[in-house]
Write a protein that holds these residues in place. Sequence first.
Motif, PDB file in Angstrom:
ATOM      1  N   PHE A  65       0.849  -1.183   0.000  1.00  0.00           N
ATOM      2  CA  PHE A  65       0.000   0.000   0.000  1.00  0.00           C
ATOM      3  C   PHE A  65       0.886   1.234   0.000  1.00  0.00           C
ATOM      4  CE2 PHE A  65      -2.785  -3.051   2.275  1.00  0.00           C
ATOM      5  CZ  PHE A  65      -3.896  -2.976   1.457  1.00  0.00           C
ATOM      6  N   HIS A  66       0.335   2.363  -0.425  1.00  0.00           N
ATOM      7  CA  HIS A  66       1.050   3.630  -0.354  1.00  0.00           C
ATOM      8  C   HIS A  66       1.033   4.121   1.085  1.00  0.00           C
ATOM      9  CE1 HIS A  66       2.042   7.862  -1.067  1.00  0.00           C
ATOM     10  NE2 HIS A  66       2.598   7.433  -2.194  1.00  0.00           N
ATOM     11  N   LYS A  67       2.116   4.761   1.497  1.00  0.00           N
ATOM     12  CA  LYS A  67       2.243   5.199   2.895  1.00  0.00           C
ATOM     13  C   LYS A  67       1.140   6.166   3.301  1.00  0.00           C
ATOM     14  CE  LYS A  67       5.462   8.901   1.877  1.00  0.00           C
ATOM     15  NZ  LYS A  67       6.252   9.890   2.527  1.00  0.00           N
ATOM     16  N   ASN A  68       0.722   7.048   2.391  1.00  0.00           N
ATOM     17  CA  ASN A  68      -0.315   8.016   2.746  1.00  0.00           C
ATOM     18  C   ASN A  68      -1.664   7.341   2.949  1.00  0.00           C
ATOM     19  OD1 ASN A  68       1.707   9.831   2.402  1.00  0.00           O
ATOM     20  ND2 ASN A  68       0.751  10.971   0.740  1.00  0.00           N
ATOM     21  N   LYS A  69      -1.943   6.299   2.187  1.00  0.00           N
ATOM     22  CA  LYS A  69      -3.209   5.574   2.337  1.00  0.00           C
ATOM     23  C   LYS A  69      -3.292   4.933   3.723  1.00  0.00           C
ATOM     24  CE  LYS A  69      -5.773   1.544   0.720  1.00  0.00           C
ATOM     25  NZ  LYS A  69      -7.108   2.101   0.507  1.00  0.00           N
ATOM     26  N   ILE A  70      -2.197   4.302   4.143  1.00  0.00           N
ATOM     27  CA  ILE A  70      -2.194   3.640   5.451  1.00  0.00           C
ATOM     28  C   ILE A  70      -2.211   4.678   6.571  1.00  0.00           C
ATOM     29  CG2 ILE A  70      -0.870   2.143   6.983  1.00  0.00           C
ATOM     30  CD1 ILE A  70      -2.396   0.695   4.733  1.00  0.00           C
ATOM     31  N   ALA A  71      -1.491   5.781   6.395  1.00  0.00           N
ATOM     32  CA  ALA A  71      -1.506   6.843   7.405  1.00  0.00           C
ATOM     33  C   ALA A  71      -2.913   7.392   7.556  1.00  0.00           C
ATOM     34  CB  ALA A  71      -0.539   7.949   7.012  1.00  0.00           C
ATOM     35  N   ARG A  72      -3.603   7.600   6.441  1.00  0.00           N
ATOM     36  CA  ARG A  72      -4.975   8.114   6.457  1.00  0.00           C
ATOM     37  C   ARG A  72      -5.907   7.112   7.136  1.00  0.00           C
ATOM     38  NH1 ARG A  72      -5.456   8.773   1.185  1.00  0.00           N
ATOM     39  NH2 ARG A  72      -6.495   6.802   0.820  1.00  0.00           N
ATOM     40  N   THR A  73      -5.747   5.838   6.802  1.00  0.00           N
ATOM     41  CA  THR A  73      -6.589   4.792   7.389  1.00  0.00           C
ATOM     42  C   THR A  73      -6.392   4.708   8.898  1.00  0.00           C
ATOM     43  OG1 THR A  73      -6.470   3.525   5.342  1.00  0.00           O
ATOM     44  CG2 THR A  73      -7.150   2.334   7.308  1.00  0.00           C
ATOM     45  N   LYS A  74      -5.123   4.703   9.341  1.00  0.00           N
ATOM     46  CA  LYS A  74      -4.849   4.636  10.777  1.00  0.00           C
ATOM     47  C   LYS A  74      -5.404   5.853  11.500  1.00  0.00           C
ATOM     48  CE  LYS A  74      -0.428   4.120  10.951  1.00  0.00           C
ATOM     49  NZ  LYS A  74       0.977   3.785  11.280  1.00  0.00           N
ATOM     50  N   SER A  75      -5.286   7.018  10.882  1.00  0.00           N
ATOM     51  CA  SER A  75      -5.798   8.243  11.488  1.00  0.00           C
ATOM     52  C   SER A  75      -7.313   8.173  11.657  1.00  0.00           C
ATOM     53  CB  SER A  75      -5.413   9.437  10.618  1.00  0.00           C
ATOM     54  OG  SER A  75      -5.984  10.612  11.114  1.00  0.00           O
ATOM     55  N   ARG A  76      -7.995   7.705  10.627  1.00  0.00           N
ATOM     56  CA  ARG A  76      -9.455   7.612  10.690  1.00  0.00           C
ATOM     57  C   ARG A  76      -9.909   6.579  11.717  1.00  0.00           C
ATOM     58  NH1 ARG A  76     -10.840   7.885   4.185  1.00  0.00           N
ATOM     59  NH2 ARG A  76     -10.420  10.113   3.963  1.00  0.00           N
ATOM     60  N   LEU A  77      -9.212   5.442  11.763  1.00  0.00           N
ATOM     61  CA  LEU A  77      -9.565   4.410  12.743  1.00  0.00           C
ATOM     62  C   LEU A  77      -9.370   4.946  14.158  1.00  0.00           C
ATOM     63  CD1 LEU A  77      -7.990   1.223  11.134  1.00  0.00           C
ATOM     64  CD2 LEU A  77     -10.420   1.678  11.456  1.00  0.00           C
ATOM     65  N   ASN A  78      -8.232   5.580  14.384  1.00  0.00           N
ATOM     66  CA  ASN A  78      -7.941   6.110  15.721  1.00  0.00           C
ATOM     67  C   ASN A  78      -8.951   7.182  16.115  1.00  0.00           C
ATOM     68  OD1 ASN A  78      -6.370   6.011  18.029  1.00  0.00           O
ATOM     69  ND2 ASN A  78      -5.110   7.723  17.374  1.00  0.00           N
ATOM     70  N   ALA A  79      -9.348   8.025  15.155  1.00  0.00           N
ATOM     71  CA  ALA A  79     -10.328   9.068  15.443  1.00  0.00           C
ATOM     72  C   ALA A  79     -11.671   8.455  15.819  1.00  0.00           C
ATOM     73  CB  ALA A  79     -10.493   9.974  14.231  1.00  0.00           C
ATOM     74  N   ARG A  80     -12.064   7.402  15.126  1.00  0.00           N
ATOM     75  CA  ARG A  80     -13.343   6.741  15.453  1.00  0.00           C
ATOM     76  C   ARG A  80     -13.298   6.068  16.821  1.00  0.00           C
ATOM     77  NH1 ARG A  80     -15.800   3.386  10.460  1.00  0.00           N
ATOM     78  NH2 ARG A  80     -17.286   2.923  12.108  1.00  0.00           N
ATOM     79  N   ILE A  81     -12.133   5.517  17.177  1.00  0.00           N
ATOM     80  CA  ILE A  81     -12.000   4.879  18.490  1.00  0.00           C
ATOM     81  C   ILE A  81     -12.086   5.938  19.581  1.00  0.00           C
ATOM     82  CG2 ILE A  81     -10.412   3.667  20.003  1.00  0.00           C
ATOM     83  CD1 ILE A  81      -9.436   2.152  17.474  1.00  0.00           C
ATOM     84  N   LYS A  82     -11.398   7.064  19.382  1.00  0.00           N
ATOM     85  CA  LYS A  82     -11.435   8.132  20.384  1.00  0.00           C
ATOM     86  C   LYS A  82     -12.820   8.741  20.506  1.00  0.00           C
ATOM     87  CE  LYS A  82      -6.618   9.545  20.393  1.00  0.00           C
ATOM     88  NZ  LYS A  82      -5.652  10.617  20.117  1.00  0.00           N
ATOM     89  N   ALA A  83     -13.571   8.776  19.417  1.00  0.00           N
ATOM     90  CA  ALA A  83     -14.929   9.350  19.437  1.00  0.00           C
ATOM     91  C   ALA A  83     -15.892   8.481  20.238  1.00  0.00           C
ATOM     92  CB  ALA A  83     -15.435   9.532  18.017  1.00  0.00           C
ATOM     93  N   MET A  84     -15.529   7.229  20.476  1.00  0.00           N
ATOM     94  CA  MET A  84     -16.411   6.334  21.226  1.00  0.00           C
ATOM     95  C   MET A  84     -16.469   6.706  22.705  1.00  0.00           C
ATOM     96  SD  MET A  84     -15.199   2.746  19.539  1.00  0.00           S
ATOM     97  CE  MET A  84     -16.354   1.696  20.387  1.00  0.00           C
ATOM     98  N   ALA A  85     -15.441   7.373  23.196  1.00  0.00           N
ATOM     99  CA  ALA A  85     -15.355   7.679  24.639  1.00  0.00           C
ATOM    100  C   ALA A  85     -16.458   8.643  25.076  1.00  0.00           C
ATOM    101  CB  ALA A  85     -14.005   8.290  24.955  1.00  0.00           C
TER     102      ALA A  85
END
Length: 87
Positions: free
Chosen positions: A67-87
């Motif tokens: 995968f391209h580095k920016n795609k994975i960085a974007r994916t990890k950022s979105r996943l982490n944001a969704r996890i933090k939004a659960m709190a």
Amino acid sequence: MANSAGSKKRARQAEKRRQHNASLRSMARTYMKKVFAAIDSGDQAAAQEAFKAAQPVLDSSVNKGIFHKNKIARTKSRLNARIKAMA
């Protein structure tokens, strides 16, 4: 179709590499889906654990050129944001 011995070998190698890359890509996507499933279930602790397990797999897929580095960085950022939004 390949005619010379060298081009036949290249075709074999390319096919082997394609299958290996497909396997790695599939594994990375499976880890992403596990995180999404944990987020959808509403369990923040499980989502955090799934994310921690997914991070090294995703990062190694970037290093291997799957995968391209920016795609994975974007994916990890979105996943982490969704996890933090659960709190």
